[in-house]
Design an enzyme around this catalytic site. Structure first.
Site, short mmCIF file in Angstrom:
data_model
loop_
_atom_site.label_atom_id
_atom_site.label_comp_id
_atom_site.label_asym_id
_atom_site.label_seq_id
_atom_site.Cartn_x
_atom_site.Cartn_y
_atom_site.Cartn_z
N ASP A 9 0.76 -0.96 0.54
CA ASP A 9 0.16 -0.08 -0.54
C ASP A 9 0.73 0.84 0.00
OD1 ASP A 9 -2.00 1.84 0.68
OD2 ASP A 9 -2.69 -0.10 1.31
N ASN A 338 21.97 -62.46 -20.02
CA ASN A 338 22.78 -61.16 -20.68
C ASN A 338 23.39 -61.18 -20.99
OD1 ASN A 338 20.68 -58.76 -18.47
ND2 ASN A 338 20.85 -59.80 -17.09
N GLU A 373 17.02 -60.69 -10.27
CA GLU A 373 16.59 -61.55 -11.41
C GLU A 373 15.18 -62.76 -9.98
OE1 GLU A 373 20.08 -61.25 -11.30
OE2 GLU A 373 20.54 -63.26 -11.38
#
Lengths: 463, 463
Positions: A9, A338, A373
């Protein structure tokens, strides 16, 4: 510091009066006298709420608001515009720019404080689950943003149906959302309008006698399908209910004096925006929790969740006296998959095996991936004999069809399973801890491996 | 179905009247006439609330309550005991066994419905974040349980200090918790009693004029430090405030008539228990969220969080026009560490390197592990020159001291770093997306690797 409120303000007296009031109410007030001041302080202090005067010396309050809304770190901060300006155009512009309320000077203390409380309570969700800004970014509203484009559903509940229809006609041109006029009974009944649970309610405060609107709001806020809706309460003519009580009961906006249909529409649109922001945050929290319990490769539960669930199953079994069984399942010779075919082939095998295990278990059985796994299975309320049958079915389901990789490659895959039941003949009833049980299943698994793989071994020795 | 309420009463008329009322209010009533009936139905239907009559033909309501509380899936369901029995001993026994309220017949409709709403709202937390029982088990209260043993803090706020002191003296013998007498100002001010934020408030409804107690409760419910507290409201003498409004404003218990100090203490203890249950659930949610953004090995942020944060940094940079830089950091020859020294040595190296990187970055810089041996770093508001200096510091910090493994083994470890800035000389300003930037850093990293490792390479070509 908690409850930081930034007062903007240009009149020193106004700032001081407000500062004293807010400090007395236990908040931490900050003050700024210009727009630049406000922006700098907001960035530095991250206030919880901003009270922003419309007229500032260096720029308009509207421009300040637009700048605040463009700042990612400040976009979520509630802003209450304050002005002695009664012009509807100024008010509409403020809501369009992202104001959360527009209060007229002089401010009524009780209403202002209740309004502030209402915003502070709305921060619960953010504070509880995304305490720092990083959290907000993560739980970011990116995904939810898409839904912001879809029309929302706004329900109007007023004393007289003709009044609701008139209201609907008046505000419809200003909104692209669906407007429903509902009876209180329709609002309460879930699924009375399938696919159309309202996002926002506008409720006339005394539509059916004094306080009826606030009671209805309290009802809707306790129902699952409407508890996260936004609520605007419109004072009935000559209504005595204070705005303060409405806010404390959970209203998000309170319309106490006559406003234009356009302003009403903009207020409802703002409530809809805030409601969706909160929905997005809740969805992100649920998403985060889901991720915390899920193995990202297979979509199965992860180790942590598996162990927590197993403990819960053990506890139920202890109380009910009904047996349960635990299996540890391990892929045979997985390393060679893998090594020979690459990691993506290994991943494809894990996903397919997880899927086969999952399809061969019952509702209520637990399946989690607990290692590279290795899978954990728990069968509640199952005897050792039944568990053995299930374990053999799993072995068979994995072995029976080769796993297809891309191209013409198919791999013959098998699993070994170690099985232990909570109270089998050799265990000492009541002395089996979960860890012992897994230990026994693990040892049974080793035996299955050394005996040639692709088979089930049952733990016959007590821990 | 939503809002399932199980009515347990051996008198058919009572069941029917209550069933009609609850159905009219939009709930789904279930009915049972015996204890066995109640237990079977509760297990099968998982009601949201149970209204349990104290006198049943086959067993006492108290026994039923004890059985419900012993059942893990039903332990959390709110139970309201209902009886015409005014005896304080029966009531105390019910609270001791885990009742959440005890209502006297005949039931007042408005109060009953507001009471039910209050319980339904309290389920928000569970429903939002742990929708199925498994969720509750996961977010399980196991960890929180420990804190249940510590004394809680209960604050008394009454009109006159001498009254509060008298109350405290009366209920203290029945509680092992700390009892504070607070003024409203003390209650509002965070940290006025360091380390002593109350868990439960007992507030006299009109301690300072009509409605003052409820206003104070609304204030406290909007403050960060007290918003999750439990609130009991005690009607002042001749108070006109309805219990219904108090519940809708967020009260968890309402004491409208004179009760013994022992019953009051037991009610407060029950509120404390429920409050801690909710605290535990909130803590578990935060825990779950933390896990969702954390790499479990190094404790750094994980890939998902890293990417979300990077997008946020990019957005801030786009708005502010200030440059930011991205690095991709990769451990050199990490595979050989794993192969030669084993995975636990590899893990130790990752943890140590993560720590060194972290200690050599500034507050506000982002560091995440985005792959096995790969880290992402983002430096907000940083020029390319400054970023290069930081990158070289990081290389040096990793290289300078060998990483100690167990025993006398130390490994010489180095990293390669690819660096790209959002608006460096060669990039087309404004056209850099986050993905492009990471891409450029990745290619710079490859160059650093092929040029001999243990060095920083800067991306000089635009995408």
């Amino acid at each position: 510091m908690i409850g930081k409120i930034l007062i903007v303000d240009d009149v020193a007296t106004n700032r001081i009066v407000l500062k004293v009031k807010l400090a007395a109410a236990g908040y931490t007030p900050l003050v700024a006298s210009t727009g630049q001041n406000c922006l700098a302080l907001a960035l530095a202090e991250s206030p919880d709420l901003i009270l922003l005067d419309l007229n500032l010396p260096d720029m308009s309050g509207l421009q300040v608001l637009e700048r605040l809304r463009a700042e990612p770190g400040l976009r979520h901060v509630p802003v209450i515009m304050v002005s002695a300006n009664l012009e509807t155009q100024a008010r509409c512009a403020a809501f369009r720019a992202g104001a959360d309320d527009f209060l007229l000077k002089p401010l009524d203390d009780q209403t202002l404080l209740a309004r502030i409380r209402s915003f502070m309570r709305a921060r619960d969700l953010v504070d509880s689950y995304a305490p720092h800004q990083g959290g907000i970014a993560l739980l970011g509203l990116a995904e939810a943003q898409a839904s912001f484009e879809l029309p929302g559903i706004i329900a109007l509940i007023t004393a007289r149906p003709d009044h609701a229809l008139k209201l609907r006609r008046e505000i419809a041109p200003h909104l692209s959302d669906r407007l429903l006029t509902l009876t209180p009974e329709e609002a309460m009944a879930e699924g009375s309008h399938p696919g159309a649970t309202p996002d926002v309610f506008l409720i006339e405060s005394d539509f059916n006698g004094p306080g009826s609107g606030l009671r209805l709001m309290s009802e809707l806020r306790s129902r699952t399908h409407t508890r996260n809706a936004a609520f605007a309460v419109q004072s009935s003519q000559g209504c005595s209910t204070g705005a303060a009580v409405a806010f404390d009961l959970g209203a998000h906006d309170m319309i106490t004096h006559s406003i234009t249909p356009e302003e009403l529409a903009l207020r409802l649109a703002r409530l809809l925006y805030r409601k969706r922001e909160a929905d997005g945050l809740r969805a992100s929290v649920q998403d985060g929790l889901r991720l915390a319990v899920t193995d990202s490769l297979t979509g199965l539960h992860n180790r942590r969740y598996g162990m927590a669930q197993l403990a819960a199953i053990a506890e139920v079994s202890r109380r009910s006296g009904l047996d349960y069984a635990v299996m540890v399942v391990d892929l045979d010779r997985f390393k060679s998959v893998n090594d020979r075919w690459g990691h993506s082939a290994g991943d494809a095998v894990l996903i397919e095996v997880a899927d086969r295990l999952s399809r061969n278990l019952r509702n209520g059985d637990l399946l989690a991936r607990i290692g590279g796994e290795e899978f954990l299975i728990a069968l509640p309320q199952t005897s050792l004999n039944d568990a053995r049958t299930i374990a053999e079915r799993l072995c068979h389901a994995v072995e029976e069809t080769p796993v297809r990789l891309g191209g013409h490659v198919s791999l013959h895959v098998t699993v070994s399973i170690g099985l232990a039941a909570s109270m089998d003949a050799t265990a000492q009833a009541g002395k089996d801890s979960v860890a012992d049980l897994i230990d026994r299943a693990d040892r049974a698994l080793l035996y299955a491996k050394s005996a040639g793989r692709n088979q089930v071994t049952i733990s016959r020795t007590a821990a």
